[in-house]
Scaffold this active site. Structure first.
Site, PDB file in Angstrom:
ATOM      1  N   ASP A  83      -6.989   4.139  -4.515  1.00 13.21           N
ATOM      2  CA  ASP A  83      -7.666   4.085  -2.993  1.00 13.21           C
ATOM      3  C   ASP A  83      -8.190   5.684  -2.808  1.00 13.21           C
ATOM      4  OD1 ASP A  83      -7.851   2.098  -0.722  1.00 13.21           O
ATOM      5  OD2 ASP A  83      -7.405   4.024   0.130  1.00 13.21           O
TER       6      ASP A  83
ATOM      7  N   LYS B 268       0.813  -1.085  -0.122  1.00 12.74           N
ATOM      8  CA  LYS B 268       0.029   0.028  -0.134  1.00 12.74           C
ATOM      9  C   LYS B 268       0.750   1.241  -0.057  1.00 12.74           C
ATOM     10  CE  LYS B 268      -4.528   0.887   0.114  1.00 12.74           C
ATOM     11  NZ  LYS B 268      -5.586   0.162  -0.157  1.00 12.74           N
TER      12      LYS B 268
HETATM   13  P1  NDP Z   1     -12.914   7.668  -2.627  1.00 12.32           P
HETATM   14  O1  NDP Z   1     -12.023   8.610  -2.540  1.00 12.32           O
HETATM   15  O2  NDP Z   1     -13.660   7.370  -3.891  1.00 12.32           O
HETATM   16  O3  NDP Z   1     -14.390   7.956  -1.502  1.00 12.32           O
HETATM   17  C1  NDP Z   1     -13.710   8.099  -0.246  1.00 12.32           C
HETATM   18  C2  NDP Z   1     -15.321   8.485   0.692  1.00 12.32           C
HETATM   19  O4  NDP Z   1     -15.001   8.262   1.919  1.00 12.32           O
HETATM   20  C3  NDP Z   1     -15.709   9.993   0.517  1.00 12.32           C
HETATM   21  O5  NDP Z   1     -17.175  10.231   0.314  1.00 12.32           O
HETATM   22  C4  NDP Z   1     -14.978  10.470   1.420  1.00 12.32           C
HETATM   23  O6  NDP Z   1     -15.758  11.846   1.901  1.00 12.32           O
HETATM   24  C5  NDP Z   1     -15.023   9.629   2.598  1.00 12.32           C
HETATM   25  N1  NDP Z   1     -14.169   9.615   3.555  1.00 12.32           N
HETATM   26  C6  NDP Z   1     -12.904   9.601   3.416  1.00 12.32           C
HETATM   27  N2  NDP Z   1     -12.279   9.968   4.617  1.00 12.32           N
HETATM   28  C7  NDP Z   1     -13.066  10.048   5.604  1.00 12.32           C
HETATM   29  C8  NDP Z   1     -12.902  10.371   6.749  1.00 12.32           C
HETATM   30  N3  NDP Z   1     -11.880  10.454   7.328  1.00 12.32           N
HETATM   31  N4  NDP Z   1     -14.299  10.479   7.410  1.00 12.32           N
HETATM   32  C9  NDP Z   1     -15.475  10.486   6.920  1.00 12.32           C
HETATM   33  N5  NDP Z   1     -15.644  10.197   5.751  1.00 12.32           N
HETATM   34  C10 NDP Z   1     -14.381   9.952   4.816  1.00 12.32           C
HETATM   35  O7  NDP Z   1     -12.693   6.285  -1.906  1.00 12.32           O
HETATM   36  P2  NDP Z   1     -13.011   4.846  -2.164  1.00 12.32           P
HETATM   37  O8  NDP Z   1     -14.598   4.800  -2.407  1.00 12.32           O
HETATM   38  O9  NDP Z   1     -12.019   4.272  -3.140  1.00 12.32           O
HETATM   39  O10 NDP Z   1     -12.584   4.259  -0.901  1.00 12.32           O
HETATM   40  C11 NDP Z   1     -13.427   4.169   0.174  1.00 12.32           C
HETATM   41  C12 NDP Z   1     -13.022   2.967   1.129  1.00 12.32           C
HETATM   42  O11 NDP Z   1     -12.909   1.634   0.426  1.00 12.32           O
HETATM   43  C13 NDP Z   1     -11.543   3.023   1.682  1.00 12.32           C
HETATM   44  O12 NDP Z   1     -11.440   2.398   3.052  1.00 12.32           O
HETATM   45  C14 NDP Z   1     -10.475   2.298   0.706  1.00 12.32           C
HETATM   46  O13 NDP Z   1      -9.583   1.757   1.447  1.00 12.32           O
HETATM   47  C15 NDP Z   1     -11.576   1.139   0.498  1.00 12.32           C
HETATM   48  N6  NDP Z   1     -11.347   0.287  -0.732  1.00 12.32           N
HETATM   49  C16 NDP Z   1     -11.401   0.947  -1.911  1.00 12.32           C
HETATM   50  C17 NDP Z   1     -11.055   0.143  -3.058  1.00 12.32           C
HETATM   51  C18 NDP Z   1     -10.996   0.757  -4.561  1.00 12.32           C
HETATM   52  O14 NDP Z   1     -11.160  -0.029  -5.587  1.00 12.32           O
HETATM   53  N7  NDP Z   1     -11.171   1.934  -4.762  1.00 12.32           N
HETATM   54  C19 NDP Z   1     -10.808  -1.378  -2.913  1.00 12.32           C
HETATM   55  C20 NDP Z   1     -11.069  -1.811  -1.766  1.00 12.32           C
HETATM   56  C21 NDP Z   1     -11.348  -1.099  -0.366  1.00 12.32           C
HETATM   57  P3  NDP Z   1     -14.951  13.206   1.626  1.00 12.32           P
HETATM   58  O15 NDP Z   1     -15.223  13.512   0.273  1.00 12.32           O
HETATM   59  O16 NDP Z   1     -15.594  14.062   2.404  1.00 12.32           O
HETATM   60  O17 NDP Z   1     -13.527  13.148   1.809  1.00 12.32           O
HETATM   61  O1  2IT Z   2      -7.804  -1.657  -0.625  1.00 13.40           O
HETATM   62  C1  2IT Z   2      -7.961  -2.033  -1.762  1.00 13.40           C
HETATM   63  O2  2IT Z   2      -7.907  -3.156  -2.007  1.00 13.40           O
HETATM   64  C2  2IT Z   2      -7.760  -1.188  -2.966  1.00 13.40           C
HETATM   65  N1  2IT Z   2      -7.669  -0.051  -2.779  1.00 13.40           N
HETATM   66  C3  2IT Z   2      -7.562  -1.746  -4.463  1.00 13.40           C
HETATM   67  C4  2IT Z   2      -6.129  -2.234  -4.487  1.00 13.40           C
HETATM   68  C5  2IT Z   2      -5.791  -2.530  -5.865  1.00 13.40           C
HETATM   69  O3  2IT Z   2      -4.462  -2.935  -6.116  1.00 13.40           O
HETATM   70  O4  2IT Z   2      -6.760  -2.631  -6.757  1.00 13.40           O
END
Ligand code: NDP
Ligand code: 2IT
Length: 451
Positions: free
Chosen positions: A170, A130
């Site tokens: 992420d 990561k």
């Molecule tokens: P995005 O950046 O697309 O969206 C993040 C969302 O979470 C936004 O709505 C943001 O709000 C909110 N957020 C972030 N930090 C905080 C905080 N400290 N408190 C409250 N709200 C918060 O990210 P993703 O949707 O890609 O990721 C969301 C989660 O999913 C993370 O935990 C990530 O690690 C996990 N994940 C993502 C993957 C992927 O493929 N993208 C794969 C697997 C897991 P705001 O706009 O106000 O910051």
């Molecule tokens: O938390 C996760 O699994 C991700 N942000 C996606 C990682 C990836 O390599 O696609």
């Protein structure tokens, strides 16, 4: 002859805490895994004597670097960047890059540790890593983001490679940022190679990568319900977050006949008692991603919806909950409120969104609880498929990829049942995921000897 004593769970955790001071997220992630692994390895001498868990809980390396860039006003800005390469026993390091002011070494170490188990669970050959930076993309111009990404990659490029370490997106890193980073990698090295995933479709990306995490988390939820003879149809769901994972999870729940009541961001949550429709979800996607707006504006735009500032959605009565924002966003009292209000299943779209107390509340209540390392593995799984397509220099069709994603999520569910079935119809998915993920990595490490 020196014989390694069996270290017990409390002594192991004491060591982890001592070696990682001021890293609470990392200690938390290790504890959640170790709680299950110590039971599993009790009668397995090799895992003890070869110190396997101790080795997985020590990253192969943590690279930290300076990232300077120039803002639009001509000021020089200095950020910190990292890549944590946790473990490559079963494949190249693989995992996303996060840009958020809360990023520090503890957060990235927890994420790289979790990723190691998650990637093993997919059944694909990927190790765990990561990276990220404390850079805050909010309020920055697109040019500023571009300059930051280029500067970040100017250092990162020397640590990654298609067979070495393959980053992706992420929080705060989506298709646009991957484009800027890929462009800089290509410029520095002169190579067009599958060094990042989540790329655009025109330049080596895979269909359904964008949707895969949210969709996968709902497929996993569907599998848990099916296992108990239920379905999503007619069930109400609360979702946190409004980014990539949250919006695609919402979309899939609606497609499968469920009703989504909430979304959120760091400013608060919206409650829409009529339920989100595809049109409303599309509005959120455009509003949050392209206009970089706030979720509060949803309530101005759609009648009947209300905005609740500085609050999380866990007190809204529901059948299903999907935390899809960030770590430790669902605490013990939130978990109790969910259970008391009749919630029967939780699928973690985010990484470690439930704190340890919340996890124990869900386990004690014996509700269906899917930890992130199982439920949100669909994203990295399709990243793995993107790597395969890049190596083969071809692109699979959407229906082929959809079938593969489904198949992978089914496989993860099966693996969780293998090690998590507690009898009487209850599956401890946390235990199942931890043990299945651990076993694959551990057995590879045993084969390699002490390296
Ligand atoms: P995005 O950046 O697309 O969206 C993040 C969302 O979470 C936004 O709505 C943001 O709000 C909110 N957020 C972030 N930090 C905080 C905080 N400290 N408190 C409250 N709200 C918060 O990210 P993703 O949707 O890609 O990721 C969301 C989660 O999913 C993370 O935990 C990530 O690690 C996990 N994940 C993502 C993957 C992927 O493929 N993208 C794969 C697997 C897991 P705001 O706009 O106000 O910051
Ligand atoms: O938390 C996760 O699994 C991700 N942000 C996606 C990682 C990836 O390599 O696609």
């Amino acid at each position: 002859m020196a014989v390694t004593d069996h270290v017990d769970f409390p002594t192991f955790m004491e060591g982890v805490k001592k070696r990682n001071p001021h890293q609470p997220e990392f200690v938390q992630a290790v504890q959640e895994v170790a709680e299950d692994i110590f039971d599993f390895i009790e009668d397995k001498e090799d895992y003890h004597s070869e110190q396997i868990l101790r080795r997985i809980a020590e990253p192969d390396r943590v690279v930290s670097f300076r990232v300077c860039w120039e803002d639009d006003a001509g000021n020089i800005r200095v950020q910190r960047g990292w890549r944590v390469q946790n473990n490559n026993a079963i494949g190249p390091y693989k995992g996303g890059i996060r840009f958020h002011p809360s990023v520090n070494e503890s957060v990235l170490k927890f994420l790289a540790f979790e990723q190691t188990f998650k990637n093993a669970l997919t059944g694909l050959p990927m190790g765990g890593g990561k990276g990220g930076s404390n850079f805050n993309p909010k309020g920055k111009s697109v040019r500023e983001i571009m300059r930051f990404c280029q500067s970040f990659m100017t250092e990162l490029y020397r640590h990654i490679g298609a067979d070495v370490d393959v980053p992706a997106g992420d929080i705060g890193v989506g298709g646009r940022e991957i484009g800027f980073m890929f462009g800089q990698y290509k410029r520095i090295t002169g190579e067009f190679t599958g060094v990042l995933t989540g790329k655009g479709l025109e330049w080596g990306g895979s269909l359904i990568r964008t949707e895969a995490t949210g969709y996968g988390a709902v497929y996993f939820l569907e599998n848990m319900l099916k296992h108990r003879g239920e379905s999503l149809d007619g069930k109400t769901a609360v979702i946190s977050g409004s980014g990539n994972v949250a919006t695609h999870a919402a979309e899939k729940i609606v497609q499968l006949g469920g009703k989504v009541l909430t979304l959120s961001d760091s400013g608060g949550f919206i409650h829409d008692p009529d339920g989100l429709t595809q049109e409303k979800i599309d509005w959120v996607k455009t509003h949050k991603t392209h206009r970089r707006g706030r979720i509060s504006e949803y309530a101005d735009h759609f009648t009947g919806a209300t905005f609740h500032p500085d609050a999380t959605p866990w007190n809204v009565p529901c059948d299903l909950a999907l935390p899809c924002a960030t770590q430790n966003e669902l605490l013990g009292p939130d978990a109790r409120a969910l259970v008391e209000n009749g919630c029967t299943a939780v699928s973690e779209g985010a990484n470690m969104p439930s704190d340890l107390e919340a996890v124990h509340v869900f386990k004690d209540a014996k509700i269906m609880f899917a930890p992130g390392k199982a439920a949100n593995a669909g994203g990295v799984a399709v990243s793995g498929l993107e790597m395969s397509q890049n190596s083969e220099r071809r692109a699979w069709k959407e229906d082929e990829l959809q079938a593969m994603l489904h198949d992978i999520m089914d496989g993860i569910h099966d693996r969780c049942i293998t090690y998590g079935d507690q009898g009487g119809g209850y599956v401890d998915y946390v235990k199942g995921a931890n043990i299945a993920g651990f076993k694959k990595v551990a057995d590879a490490m045993l084969a390699f000897g002490v390296v």
